[in-house]
Design a protein around this motif. Sequence first.
Motif, PDB file in Angstrom:
ATOM      1  N   GLU B  59       0.898  -0.714   0.114  1.00  0.00           N
ATOM      2  CA  GLU B  59       0.038   0.193  -0.024  1.00  0.00           C
ATOM      3  C   GLU B  59       0.572   1.597   0.031  1.00  0.00           C
ATOM      4  N   LEU B  60       2.322   0.814   0.218  1.00  0.00           N
ATOM      5  CA  LEU B  60       3.320   2.319   0.712  1.00  0.00           C
ATOM      6  C   LEU B  60       3.633   3.246  -1.258  1.00  0.00           C
ATOM      7  N   ALA B  61       3.319   1.599  -2.292  1.00  0.00           N
ATOM      8  CA  ALA B  61       3.338   1.796  -3.180  1.00  0.00           C
ATOM      9  C   ALA B  61       2.975   3.026  -3.805  1.00  0.00           C
ATOM     10  N   PRO B  62       3.815   4.094  -3.971  1.00  0.00           N
ATOM     11  CA  PRO B  62       3.787   5.328  -4.453  1.00  0.00           C
ATOM     12  C   PRO B  62       2.260   5.054  -5.530  1.00  0.00           C
ATOM     13  N   GLY B  63       1.450   6.856  -6.081  1.00  0.00           N
ATOM     14  CA  GLY B  63       0.823   6.649  -7.688  1.00  0.00           C
ATOM     15  C   GLY B  63       1.927   7.020  -8.409  1.00  0.00           C
ATOM     16  N   ILE B  64       1.827   6.514  -9.472  1.00  0.00           N
ATOM     17  CA  ILE B  64       2.477   6.653 -10.959  1.00  0.00           C
ATOM     18  C   ILE B  64       1.185   6.882 -11.989  1.00  0.00           C
ATOM     19  N   SER B  65       1.502   8.022 -12.406  1.00  0.00           N
ATOM     20  CA  SER B  65       0.921   7.927 -14.562  1.00  0.00           C
ATOM     21  C   SER B  65       2.303   8.327 -15.091  1.00  0.00           C
ATOM     22  N   ILE B  66       1.375   7.341 -16.175  1.00  0.00           N
ATOM     23  CA  ILE B  66       2.217   7.289 -16.984  1.00  0.00           C
ATOM     24  C   ILE B  66       1.464   7.991 -18.361  1.00  0.00           C
ATOM     25  N   SER B  83      -0.283  -2.532 -24.263  1.00  0.00           N
ATOM     26  CA  SER B  83       1.489  -3.277 -23.441  1.00  0.00           C
ATOM     27  C   SER B  83       1.244  -2.545 -22.995  1.00  0.00           C
ATOM     28  N   LEU B  84       0.872  -0.591 -22.613  1.00  0.00           N
ATOM     29  CA  LEU B  84       1.277   0.053 -21.542  1.00  0.00           C
ATOM     30  C   LEU B  84       0.592  -0.169 -20.166  1.00  0.00           C
ATOM     31  N   LEU B  85      -0.618  -0.546 -20.640  1.00  0.00           N
ATOM     32  CA  LEU B  85      -1.408  -1.370 -19.546  1.00  0.00           C
ATOM     33  C   LEU B  85      -1.234  -2.699 -18.957  1.00  0.00           C
ATOM     34  N   SER B  86       0.030  -2.863 -19.006  1.00  0.00           N
ATOM     35  CA  SER B  86       0.444  -4.571 -18.230  1.00  0.00           C
ATOM     36  C   SER B  86       1.439  -4.431 -18.049  1.00  0.00           C
ATOM     37  N   ALA B  87       1.815  -3.025 -17.506  1.00  0.00           N
ATOM     38  CA  ALA B  87       2.925  -2.889 -16.409  1.00  0.00           C
ATOM     39  C   ALA B  87       2.303  -3.789 -15.415  1.00  0.00           C
ATOM     40  N   HIS B  88       3.499  -3.888 -14.582  1.00  0.00           N
ATOM     41  CA  HIS B  88       3.595  -4.564 -13.643  1.00  0.00           C
ATOM     42  C   HIS B  88       3.414  -3.604 -11.795  1.00  0.00           C
ATOM     43  N   TYR B  89       2.585  -3.220 -11.605  1.00  0.00           N
ATOM     44  CA  TYR B  89       3.158  -2.030 -10.483  1.00  0.00           C
ATOM     45  C   TYR B  89       1.334  -2.046 -10.286  1.00  0.00           C
ATOM     46  N   LEU B 180       8.363   0.536 -26.157  1.00  0.00           N
ATOM     47  CA  LEU B 180       7.659  -1.184 -25.337  1.00  0.00           C
ATOM     48  C   LEU B 180       8.339  -1.583 -24.000  1.00  0.00           C
ATOM     49  N   LEU B 181       7.430  -0.849 -23.415  1.00  0.00           N
ATOM     50  CA  LEU B 181       8.267  -0.964 -21.337  1.00  0.00           C
ATOM     51  C   LEU B 181       8.081  -2.530 -21.066  1.00  0.00           C
ATOM     52  N   MET B 182       9.058  -3.107 -20.365  1.00  0.00           N
ATOM     53  CA  MET B 182       9.116  -4.125 -19.492  1.00  0.00           C
ATOM     54  C   MET B 182       8.201  -4.506 -18.693  1.00  0.00           C
ATOM     55  N   GLU B 183       7.604  -5.434 -18.394  1.00  0.00           N
ATOM     56  CA  GLU B 183       6.845  -5.401 -16.881  1.00  0.00           C
ATOM     57  C   GLU B 183       7.259  -4.316 -15.872  1.00  0.00           C
ATOM     58  N   ASP B 184       8.169  -4.587 -15.407  1.00  0.00           N
ATOM     59  CA  ASP B 184       8.987  -4.106 -14.428  1.00  0.00           C
ATOM     60  C   ASP B 184       9.297  -3.056 -14.188  1.00  0.00           C
ATOM     61  N   SER B 185       9.158  -1.956 -15.496  1.00  0.00           N
ATOM     62  CA  SER B 185       9.470  -0.658 -15.177  1.00  0.00           C
ATOM     63  C   SER B 185       9.653   0.144 -14.351  1.00  0.00           C
ATOM     64  N   LEU B 186       8.115   0.345 -13.807  1.00  0.00           N
ATOM     65  CA  LEU B 186       8.068   1.121 -13.093  1.00  0.00           C
ATOM     66  C   LEU B 186       8.725   0.597 -11.793  1.00  0.00           C
ATOM     67  N   GLN B 187       8.563  -0.363 -11.325  1.00  0.00           N
ATOM     68  CA  GLN B 187       8.528  -0.809  -9.923  1.00  0.00           C
ATOM     69  C   GLN B 187      10.613  -0.569 -10.103  1.00  0.00           C
ATOM     70  N   LYS B 188      11.045  -1.001 -11.168  1.00  0.00           N
ATOM     71  CA  LYS B 188      12.516  -0.354 -11.010  1.00  0.00           C
ATOM     72  C   LYS B 188      13.268   1.316 -11.150  1.00  0.00           C
ATOM     73  N   MET B 189      12.169   1.754 -11.488  1.00  0.00           N
ATOM     74  CA  MET B 189      12.387   3.032 -12.003  1.00  0.00           C
ATOM     75  C   MET B 189      11.960   4.043 -10.356  1.00  0.00           C
ATOM     76  N   ILE B 190      11.230   3.202  -9.628  1.00  0.00           N
ATOM     77  CA  ILE B 190      10.550   4.492  -8.925  1.00  0.00           C
ATOM     78  C   ILE B 190      11.154   4.213  -7.589  1.00  0.00           C
ATOM     79  N   LYS B 191      11.657   2.456  -7.818  1.00  0.00           N
ATOM     80  CA  LYS B 191      13.093   2.841  -6.455  1.00  0.00           C
ATOM     81  C   LYS B 191      13.373   4.189  -6.033  1.00  0.00           C
TER      82      LYS B 191
END
Lengths: 370, 477
Positions: B59-66, B83-89, B180-191
């Motif tokens: 629940e601490l995962a902050p909100g991200i807007s692509i 493809s953008l809608l299938s990010a794992h976040y 094309l975004l990798m599925e884990d890209s948001l997790q890695k970029m937000i870290k």
Amino acid sequence: MVPPLLINSFFEDFPSIVIIVWVLAIVFFFVLISLVFFLKVVRFRLRKEELFVETQSKKYEENIVDYLYSNENSHELNSAQKEIIDKLKLSLVRSLDRKIFINTLLKLKGEVSGNMITVINQLYKDLGLATQAQSKLHSKKWHIIAIGIRDLRRFKVLEAQDEVAKCINHSKMEVRRQAYLYFINLFGFKGLDFLDELKSSISIWDQIGILDALQGMETQEVPDVRKWLSSENDYVVLFTLELVKAYNLRETQKELLLLIKHENKEIRLKTIRLLNYLYIIEAKQVLINTYENLTIKEKIAVFELLENIGVEVREEGAFVLKHINSKVFEIKVLALKILKQIDISKFIGLKNETNVLANLKVINYLENNP
Amino acid sequence: MDASSVMYYVLLIIHFLFLAYSFLVLLSYGILAIFSRKETISYLRKNSFVNYKDILSSELAPGISIIAPAYNESLNIVENVRSLLSAHYANYDVIIVNDGSTDDSLDRLIKAYNLEKVEYLINERIKTKPIRAGVFKSKNPAFEKLIVVDKENGGKADALNVGLNISKNDYVACIDVDCLLMEDSLQKMIKPFLEYTDRRVIASGGVIRIANSCIIEDGKLMDVNYPKITLVRLQILEYLRSFLLGRMAWSKLNGLLVISGAFGMFDKNIAIKVGGYNTKTVGEDMEIVVRMRRYMEEQKIEYKVAYIPDPLCWTEAPENYKTFISQRNRWTRGTIETLKEHRVIGFNPKYRVLGMLSFPYWFLFERMAPIVEVLGIIYFTLLLFVRNIQWDYALGFFLAAYFSSVIYTLLAVFSEEFTFHQYKKKGEGFQLVLSAFIEPLLLHPVVLYAAVKGNIDYYFNKNLKWGEMKRKGLTNK
């Protein structure tokens, strides 16, 4: 082979700077050739290593499965198990082998349950890997220490707790994080006692990891967290606020209301949001009284709280009305939203009173959207 | 002193200036390679302790807007959005800004995602072109993360600004819709935004990889191939060099000046505080980073621009020289515009690393490099006509420059091999080496031509804007 005399005569009339450039060109050429050769070797080795990891993983997996199933009923090691341990000890000399073995062990640990997990943890110790991991805690390199703590955590080596406790305030955040997780994974909520000793920071990333580990615990008996809400370490307070939220600890209400006046604005903001989340009605007046001293973010959070908890016309109506023309967009929208809830005729009347287009847009939007 | 002696000394000074410049370039590349190595090792070590799964359910995962601006992307827009809608976040939304497309992009989106027009209260903190058809959301809960905004054409920067205005999250990931975004890209970029407590992370940039010839199915990267087209192959090396050596090193020094427009994540509040993207430049991706950094320096707030070397975003590189030159022309103009706009930073100790290191480096070795190189070529040609060239001298200089250039590229290839090892098929190693040898001879002259053209266009053709980038699309049909 070029005769040295020929080289000398070639460079004979060259200025020294040109000689240097030629020497550089020659050096670069040999570096280049070596790099090309080395690249080939590296690619070959990487491919070979990939195959090696695959074969060794299979081999170790077989060994571990044999070990696990050769003696399911007794706690004593039988001769077959002893033999496997001896064989494994011999083959775990190289660090790559140990790495592959530990990964295989972890993979299998994830696939089994009950007593088997204890047996796997014991195998880790019997192979001397726990002692090796403990010795890593004395390394001068931070990543070695972190690997040590991580492995001790994964295989539940309780004996290392005093050593790991020394790493709670380590200068590297990766080491600290592994130490926090060690205590949580091994001692559950009791492990949170490390917060008493914490002098350094806990990042949001750390908090995510710790909360995730806590939520995975079998027993969910949350200790009294109130002492940490008055900690001198602001990061401890911030993390405790997350704990309060995650476990709906409403009994902390008194401490939370005190935190509204905390020096740290991040703590204040988080507290206001938490009071909103926990639906603490008593917070309304306290917040209205301190409103003017708050930051914009905090003020927005106050209005979010008022919108969520609700406003009494007689008590807070005037306060809300005072902010319907706020310069802060979010506050204006929230104030108008609340006004719509508490006094619809006043809200509709605003349409005729205002001549600011932006305000009219907001009013029209709120009128059509609940 | 007679005229010929004066001439002699002038020529000598010119020679030494060229030599000093070349030496500094070589030295800076060497230093960058060392820093890059350090940072890569450090990143890999740190990353080996990270469990990205934690953030997925937190629940601490902050909100991200692509935010993805789209202009006449009708051909692939439906697949790209999927493809953008299938990010794992856990906590994100996707804002597609249709920037006045003249094709049927909007109709296709409405049809594919069952969109309906909704009333949307927009806080216009950044002035933008007006909304055209409105804001759309899906009636299908499966696409609840999707927001489509249709606005009048105002360019990529203006479209991104609309996204910034609309976003309700604290962080925005600005991307090209066809990436094309990798599925884990948001997790890695937000870290990075979540792990630093002693400074504020204002932006994070990821590595952009070239997807031409890769196998992509249903918006997912299935297999990485080294392309057959020489131009694309050579660009791969350029990207490796730039992302794995250059930017990695600048990240170590906290001196990154640019985050690729194809994929970058920003602290929305800071981005808005500085006024959002600059619509008057074609290098809006670099400009916003410089402006955000400048703001933080002026406010005396400790900050960081983070960099993630993992291959998170794959894009289509130009396959023909015309498009390639147009792209590089734009990059050059963007660099000139940004450096000019923020010239006060240069060599100004008030701006610390930004003013004393990053900015001077970009000015000397990015902005001035094509000019120095062209001057060198002109001077060499002049010498050919007016006096005898000492060919044995010239050959020494040429070989030293050529070999050093190939070595630097090979170091980037090594970095790739030791880290992400994407081109692992047999024979691809040889192709990489071969490309490294021909790149200075085949690609560099074209890059130089495009940069010179960019300079000319900047000074004499002010009305030139983005230019068209024709794409085939990444999805393998």
